[in-house]
Design a protein around this motif. Structure first.
Motif, PDB file in Angstrom:
ATOM      1  N   GLU A  28     -40.692 -15.808   4.507  1.00  0.00           N
ATOM      2  CA  GLU A  28     -40.337 -15.759   5.925  1.00  0.00           C
ATOM      3  C   GLU A  28     -41.273 -14.887   6.734  1.00  0.00           C
ATOM      4  O   GLU A  28     -41.232 -14.901   7.953  1.00  0.00           O
ATOM      5  CB  GLU A  28     -38.922 -15.203   6.068  1.00  0.00           C
ATOM      6  CG  GLU A  28     -37.879 -16.284   6.164  1.00  0.00           C
ATOM      7  CD  GLU A  28     -36.514 -15.725   6.452  1.00  0.00           C
ATOM      8  OE1 GLU A  28     -35.792 -15.427   5.473  1.00  0.00           O
ATOM      9  OE2 GLU A  28     -36.164 -15.587   7.627  1.00  0.00           O
TER      10      GLU A  28
ATOM     11  N   THR B 117     -44.446 -13.499   8.742  1.00  0.00           N
ATOM     12  CA  THR B 117     -45.338 -14.271   9.621  1.00  0.00           C
ATOM     13  C   THR B 117     -46.666 -13.548   9.770  1.00  0.00           C
ATOM     14  O   THR B 117     -46.896 -12.830  10.738  1.00  0.00           O
ATOM     15  CB  THR B 117     -44.711 -14.466  11.006  1.00  0.00           C
ATOM     16  OG1 THR B 117     -44.363 -13.188  11.535  1.00  0.00           O
ATOM     17  CG2 THR B 117     -43.479 -15.324  10.936  1.00  0.00           C
TER      18      THR B 117
ATOM     19  N   ALA C 157     -50.736 -15.608  13.441  1.00  0.00           N
ATOM     20  CA  ALA C 157     -50.415 -16.408  14.637  1.00  0.00           C
ATOM     21  C   ALA C 157     -48.933 -16.745  14.747  1.00  0.00           C
ATOM     22  O   ALA C 157     -48.576 -17.776  15.301  1.00  0.00           O
ATOM     23  CB  ALA C 157     -51.241 -17.694  14.646  1.00  0.00           C
ATOM     24  N   GLY C 158     -48.085 -15.892  14.207  1.00  0.00           N
ATOM     25  CA  GLY C 158     -46.647 -16.156  14.318  1.00  0.00           C
ATOM     26  C   GLY C 158     -46.150 -17.283  13.443  1.00  0.00           C
ATOM     27  O   GLY C 158     -45.000 -17.712  13.576  1.00  0.00           O
ATOM     28  N   VAL C 159     -46.988 -17.777  12.538  1.00  0.00           N
ATOM     29  CA  VAL C 159     -46.577 -18.859  11.648  1.00  0.00           C
ATOM     30  C   VAL C 159     -46.178 -18.243  10.307  1.00  0.00           C
ATOM     31  O   VAL C 159     -46.876 -17.379   9.789  1.00  0.00           O
ATOM     32  CB  VAL C 159     -47.740 -19.854  11.426  1.00  0.00           C
ATOM     33  CG1 VAL C 159     -47.296 -20.988  10.533  1.00  0.00           C
ATOM     34  CG2 VAL C 159     -48.240 -20.374  12.758  1.00  0.00           C
ATOM     35  N   ASN C 160     -45.086 -18.710   9.720  1.00  0.00           N
ATOM     36  CA  ASN C 160     -44.619 -18.043   8.505  1.00  0.00           C
ATOM     37  C   ASN C 160     -45.397 -18.450   7.254  1.00  0.00           C
ATOM     38  O   ASN C 160     -46.116 -19.453   7.233  1.00  0.00           O
ATOM     39  CB  ASN C 160     -43.102 -18.200   8.327  1.00  0.00           C
ATOM     40  CG  ASN C 160     -42.719 -19.608   7.898  1.00  0.00           C
ATOM     41  OD1 ASN C 160     -43.555 -20.424   7.502  1.00  0.00           O
ATOM     42  ND2 ASN C 160     -41.437 -19.901   7.955  1.00  0.00           N
TER      43      ASN C 160
ATOM     44  N   ILE D 246     -45.091 -22.036   5.618  1.00  0.00           N
ATOM     45  CA  ILE D 246     -45.898 -23.121   6.183  1.00  0.00           C
ATOM     46  C   ILE D 246     -47.373 -22.907   5.869  1.00  0.00           C
ATOM     47  O   ILE D 246     -48.083 -23.844   5.482  1.00  0.00           O
ATOM     48  CB  ILE D 246     -45.683 -23.210   7.701  1.00  0.00           C
ATOM     49  CG1 ILE D 246     -44.247 -23.653   7.973  1.00  0.00           C
ATOM     50  CG2 ILE D 246     -46.670 -24.173   8.339  1.00  0.00           C
ATOM     51  CD1 ILE D 246     -43.892 -23.707   9.436  1.00  0.00           C
ATOM     52  N   LEU D 247     -47.852 -21.657   5.996  1.00  0.00           N
ATOM     53  CA  LEU D 247     -49.268 -21.390   5.739  1.00  0.00           C
ATOM     54  C   LEU D 247     -49.628 -21.708   4.291  1.00  0.00           C
ATOM     55  O   LEU D 247     -50.642 -22.349   4.008  1.00  0.00           O
ATOM     56  CB  LEU D 247     -49.580 -19.924   6.042  1.00  0.00           C
ATOM     57  CG  LEU D 247     -49.567 -19.563   7.521  1.00  0.00           C
ATOM     58  CD1 LEU D 247     -49.672 -18.060   7.688  1.00  0.00           C
ATOM     59  CD2 LEU D 247     -50.693 -20.251   8.272  1.00  0.00           C
TER      60      LEU D 247
ATOM     61  N   TYR E 159     -37.505 -26.933   6.755  1.00  0.00           N
ATOM     62  CA  TYR E 159     -38.652 -26.839   5.858  1.00  0.00           C
ATOM     63  C   TYR E 159     -38.500 -27.560   4.522  1.00  0.00           C
ATOM     64  O   TYR E 159     -39.462 -28.090   3.982  1.00  0.00           O
ATOM     65  CB  TYR E 159     -38.955 -25.359   5.618  1.00  0.00           C
ATOM     66  CG  TYR E 159     -40.187 -25.110   4.794  1.00  0.00           C
ATOM     67  CD1 TYR E 159     -40.103 -24.916   3.414  1.00  0.00           C
ATOM     68  CD2 TYR E 159     -41.444 -25.048   5.391  1.00  0.00           C
ATOM     69  CE1 TYR E 159     -41.235 -24.673   2.660  1.00  0.00           C
ATOM     70  CE2 TYR E 159     -42.582 -24.809   4.641  1.00  0.00           C
ATOM     71  CZ  TYR E 159     -42.474 -24.620   3.282  1.00  0.00           C
ATOM     72  OH  TYR E 159     -43.601 -24.393   2.536  1.00  0.00           O
TER      73      TYR E 159
ATOM     74  N   PHE F 159     -40.351 -30.556   3.250  1.00  0.00           N
ATOM     75  CA  PHE F 159     -41.787 -30.346   3.057  1.00  0.00           C
ATOM     76  C   PHE F 159     -42.111 -29.972   1.613  1.00  0.00           C
ATOM     77  O   PHE F 159     -43.230 -30.212   1.133  1.00  0.00           O
ATOM     78  CB  PHE F 159     -42.271 -29.247   4.018  1.00  0.00           C
ATOM     79  CG  PHE F 159     -43.764 -29.150   4.165  1.00  0.00           C
ATOM     80  CD1 PHE F 159     -44.410 -27.942   3.970  1.00  0.00           C
ATOM     81  CD2 PHE F 159     -44.523 -30.257   4.500  1.00  0.00           C
ATOM     82  CE1 PHE F 159     -45.789 -27.841   4.115  1.00  0.00           C
ATOM     83  CE2 PHE F 159     -45.900 -30.172   4.634  1.00  0.00           C
ATOM     84  CZ  PHE F 159     -46.536 -28.957   4.444  1.00  0.00           C
TER      85      PHE F 159
ATOM     86  N   PHE G  94     -45.401 -24.106  15.641  1.00  0.00           N
ATOM     87  CA  PHE G  94     -44.548 -23.408  14.685  1.00  0.00           C
ATOM     88  C   PHE G  94     -44.123 -22.037  15.198  1.00  0.00           C
ATOM     89  O   PHE G  94     -42.974 -21.639  15.038  1.00  0.00           O
ATOM     90  CB  PHE G  94     -45.264 -23.236  13.340  1.00  0.00           C
ATOM     91  CG  PHE G  94     -45.596 -24.533  12.677  1.00  0.00           C
ATOM     92  CD1 PHE G  94     -46.908 -24.861  12.367  1.00  0.00           C
ATOM     93  CD2 PHE G  94     -44.606 -25.441  12.365  1.00  0.00           C
ATOM     94  CE1 PHE G  94     -47.215 -26.062  11.751  1.00  0.00           C
ATOM     95  CE2 PHE G  94     -44.901 -26.658  11.758  1.00  0.00           C
ATOM     96  CZ  PHE G  94     -46.208 -26.962  11.457  1.00  0.00           C
ATOM     97  N   SER G  95     -45.066 -21.301  15.807  1.00  0.00           N
ATOM     98  CA  SER G  95     -44.700 -19.947  16.229  1.00  0.00           C
ATOM     99  C   SER G  95     -43.660 -20.003  17.342  1.00  0.00           C
ATOM    100  O   SER G  95     -42.797 -19.132  17.425  1.00  0.00           O
ATOM    101  CB  SER G  95     -45.935 -19.159  16.659  1.00  0.00           C
ATOM    102  OG  SER G  95     -46.635 -19.850  17.661  1.00  0.00           O
TER     103      SER G  95
ATOM    104  N   GLN H  92     -40.340 -20.854  15.715  1.00  0.00           N
ATOM    105  CA  GLN H  92     -39.906 -19.686  14.961  1.00  0.00           C
ATOM    106  C   GLN H  92     -38.989 -18.789  15.800  1.00  0.00           C
ATOM    107  O   GLN H  92     -38.031 -18.218  15.285  1.00  0.00           O
ATOM    108  CB  GLN H  92     -41.154 -18.878  14.539  1.00  0.00           C
ATOM    109  CG  GLN H  92     -40.897 -17.638  13.738  1.00  0.00           C
ATOM    110  CD  GLN H  92     -40.921 -17.903  12.240  1.00  0.00           C
ATOM    111  OE1 GLN H  92     -41.100 -19.030  11.791  1.00  0.00           O
ATOM    112  NE2 GLN H  92     -40.719 -16.879  11.456  1.00  0.00           N
TER     113      GLN H  92
ATOM    114  N   ARG I 160     -37.891 -21.838   7.009  1.00  0.00           N
ATOM    115  CA  ARG I 160     -38.012 -21.217   5.699  1.00  0.00           C
ATOM    116  C   ARG I 160     -37.357 -22.113   4.646  1.00  0.00           C
ATOM    117  O   ARG I 160     -36.449 -22.903   4.945  1.00  0.00           O
ATOM    118  CB  ARG I 160     -37.348 -19.834   5.708  1.00  0.00           C
ATOM    119  CG  ARG I 160     -35.843 -19.909   5.777  1.00  0.00           C
ATOM    120  CD  ARG I 160     -35.193 -18.553   5.668  1.00  0.00           C
ATOM    121  NE  ARG I 160     -33.758 -18.710   5.500  1.00  0.00           N
ATOM    122  CZ  ARG I 160     -32.907 -17.714   5.398  1.00  0.00           C
ATOM    123  NH1 ARG I 160     -33.353 -16.467   5.443  1.00  0.00           N
ATOM    124  NH2 ARG I 160     -31.622 -17.947   5.246  1.00  0.00           N
TER     125      ARG I 160
END
Lengths: 78, 649
Positions: A35, A37, A40-43, A46-47, B75, B78, B336-337, B340, B375
């Motif tokens: 969770e 991040t 760039a604020g992406v968790n 996903i990265l 999520y 995915f 995404f951000s 979030q 998540r």
């Protein structure tokens, strides 16, 4: 492992398995880490997920390039 | 939800099918020999074969199932994308080249190239048939699910339509037309998914109270729970509201039902208790199936046309960062951000068995913060990762292992190695395949989340998420994407039927039963086998229509990985492999994974209708047990029989 190609394949397979295994174990045993991040604020979930997909492609291309240098072996095997 | 068949969609749909069939007839003239029928003469260019890998592999489960799962739960869908793609690494780095060097048309060919054994042929042939049929069922079910809203046909008609079209394709030209259909479908799927993703990013997010039909789902209160009816009339604006008594099964729920004196409508509300003892009511939806077959939506007879009672489309963002109303276009990362930091209204469902025999399903709102949506571990199947017990995590670990090992073991993927000229082409086409498939899976996350926030979802059916998302953007895009989704099924089903026909004719008939056929007769037998397998697939697709599509595909992966992978990998890399070892590994892998699945909690609840507690095995996914079991069996039996092999030679 008879041919150089097969050895490259195996090494790259191990590399990817470590990356994939890392993802799976983090999710199973340290799910909170996913969770975070960091960029760039992406968790991380996903990265890391995108990272695995991109890594698959990069390793595949590396394999393709490495194997190109071995045309002689293909002649022998035919 | 009431689906209106769109004329545009129908026209585009039949155009696609027509082109596909036309291609098939045109190419049919070129495939007279068995080498042509099964392996396209080995002349498919590597780039085409690579994109055809994508067209073959990206089935209904990927496009519809994954996007649908992401749209409803976030999520977790995915995870399937990641697992499915990772399997290609095993295929490329371990399997691709050795396989190409070995065999002629089928997976059994490769395994048998050293031993010339009937036992191996039999085991491998049966394994191919079993895995192909398991993989076929969800495709056919998916076809029915797609066609129903698109064309307004009943489910069985969709299944029949797919089955018949595919049989015609496979019978007329075999691997040549199958490959080109899959190439076409693969390219279109990737291209239009990219278009859809760009549109999603361009649209950004906006807040709302409900779905695209404009209905706002109300949240009323706070009320004193002891005085609900009176307060609802005054403060809540429901002037004629009566609260129905919570009798029978409703007592144990946290729902409250109100009726309106003017209509028969019954509205279900979720009761949320606040700290001060007051309650908030948030509007839910309900679907009741009566024993006489009549269906009620929110207490009223379900309508058949727009404007009549129906379940409302869902999927809205309730809060955006900074409390703005819309974000405008977003970039791939800011998508995404932003999510979030937002809040999205997801929907859950609960089944209630009423005392009169009806079954009511309540669909209720679950406002969920974005950081939870993005998540892993929100879907019921994956909740176990957050538990402290190892046993709950095993299901997740087992599934990720089966996905990793399963791709390289699928018979309909393996035969595609034989359609190119040489090992180098096999390698290059796999690389192209990985690039196309990987890019598509990246897009699934955007499409799934875009669908989640589109306001156009059908709350009862996650499989329609991606097509409905397209419809909310553009009628034309919807038509094209639905037609592509349908030809997606055509492509995958063709490959599967061909693999099965190959197993029947090449492995079972020629080698095991020793039936001698001329090349021409082999092709004819294969065509007959294709028709029979196609017919079986149609029947099973109709019978299994209630079963979840991605669940069935998971079965196929587990069986393939347990039955095929151990023997394939050990055969390629260990000299000590014996004939008996291979046969034992295939048989043990196949039967143990099948048995495990049949005894698992998932099957008990979904197929037998029994309670999950009665299940015999501790977790549902067999992979983590049966895949190692296959390896161990092969090693043990090979070591035990190596003496015999030496004596025989």
């Amino acid at each position: 492992m008879e041919t150089r190609n097969a050895r490259f394949g195996f090494v790259l397979f191990v590399v990817y398995s470590v990356l994939y295994g890392g993802f799976v174990f983090l999710n199973a045993f340290a799910a909170d880490v996913m969770e975070m991040t960091p960029i760039a604020g992406v968790n991380l979930a996903i990265l890391y997920g995108f990272g695995l997909i991109i890594a698959a492609l990069i390793l595949a291309l590396v394999y393709g390039l490495l194997c190109k240098k071995e045309p002689a072996e293909q002649e022998v095997e035919k | 939800m009431i689906y209106e068949p769109s004329f545009v969609a129908v026209a585009v749909f039949f155009l696609f099918v027509g082109i596909t069939l036309g291609l098939s007839f045109y190419l049919g003239s070129k495939a007279k020999s068995s080498r042509g029928y099964f392996a396209a003469h080995g002349q498919i260019p590597w780039f085409v074969n690579g994109v055809a890998f994508a067209g073959d592999y990206l089935s209904a489960a990927s496009f519809l199932g994954i996007c649908g799962m992401i749209a409803f739960y976030g999520y977790d869908g995915f995870l399937y994308s990641i697992g499915y793609l990772a399997g290609w690494i095993v295929a490329l780095f371990i399997i691709a080249e050795p396989m190409k060097r070995l065999g002629k048309f089928t997976f059994a060919d490769a395994l048998d190239s050293k031993f010339q054994s009937r036992g191996i042929r039999l085991a491998a042939g049966i394994s191919t048939l079993a895995v192909s049929i398991f993989y076929l069922i969800p495709q056919m079910v998916g076809a029915g699910v797609l066609v129903q809203p698109l064309l307004g046909f009943p489910h069985w008609a969709g299944v029949l339509l797919v089955g018949t079209t595919v049989i015609i394709i496979v019978v007329t030209a075999g691997m040549v037309s199958t490959t080109w259909v899959q190439f076409l479908k693969g390219s279109l799927l990737v291209i239009f998914s990219a278009v859809l993703t760009l549109m999603i990013l361009g649209r950004g997010f906006e807040t709302g109270d409900g779905g695209a039909d404009g209905h706002a789902f109300r949240t009323l209160g706070p009320f004193d729970p002891q005085n609900l009816e009176a307060e609802l009339s005054h403060a809540g604006g429901l002037s004629n509201a009566k609260v129905l008594p919570a009798d029978g099964p409703w007592q144990a729920t946290n729902f409250v039902r109100t009726t309106d004196d003017d209509t028969n409508a019954v509205t279900v509300w979720t009761v949320a208790e606040q700290e001060d003892g007051n309650v908030l009511l948030s509007e839910a939806q309900s679907l009741t199936k009566r024993p006489d077959g009549i269906i009620l939506v929110n207490g009223e007879l379900k309508g058949t046309e727009k404007g009549e009672p129906e379940l409302r489309p869902i999927g809205h963002v309730s809060r955006l960062p900074g409390n703005v109303e819309r974000t405008g276009p977003l970039g791939p990362l800011s998508f995404f951000s932003t999510l979030q930091e937002s809040e999205v209204v997801l929907w859950g469902n609960q089944k209630i068995d009423e005392t009169d025999g009806s079954v009511t399903t309540v669909y209720f709102q679950k406002p969920t913060p974005g950081h939870r949506i993005l998540r892993p571990g929100e879907h019921p199947r994956f909740k176990g990762i957050r538990s402290d017990k190892l046993r709950d995590k095993l299901n997740f670990l087992s599934l990720m292992l089966a996905l990793f090992c399963g791709t390289a073991s699928l018979p309909h993927i393996l035969i595609r190695y034989y359609t190119v000229k040489d090992a180098s082409s096999a390698r290059k086409s796999t690389i192209v395949g990985i690039a196309s498939i990987g890019f598509f899976y990246v897009l699934t996350l955007y499409m799934g989340l875009g669908a989640m926030t589109s306001g156009a979802l059908d709350v009862t059916n996650s499989n329609m998420a991606a097509p409905l998302l397209a419809r909310s953007m553009s009628e034309w895009l919807f038509a094209v994407i639905s037609a592509i989704a349908f030809t997606t099924v055509l492509g995958t089903v063709s490959g599967l039927i061909l693999a099965s026909a190959g197993a029947v004719v090449h492995d079972l008939m020629s080698s095991v039963m020793g039936i001698k056929l001329t090349d021409h007769e082999k092709v004819r037998s294969a065509k007959i086998a294709s028709i029979v397998v196609g017919a079986i697939a149609i029947v099973l697709g109709i019978l299994f229509k209630e079963l979840n599509v991605s669940y069935l595909v998971g079965w196929a992966f587990s069986v393939a990985a347990s039955a095929n992978l151990p023997s394939l990998v050990m055969f390629l890399f260990w000299k000590g492999v014996t004939r008996q070892g291979i046969i034992a590994a295939v048989v043990v892998g196949m039967t143990s994974s099948l048995a495990w699945i049949l005894l698992s909690a998932d099957t008990f609840t979904k197929v037998y209708g029994l309670s999950a507690d009665q299940a015999i095995v501790p977790f549902s996914q067999p992979g983590i047990v049966t895949i190692p079991l296959g390896f161990l069996t092969l090693i043990a039996v090979s070591l035990m029989t190596k003496g015999h092999a030496a004596n025989e030679s």
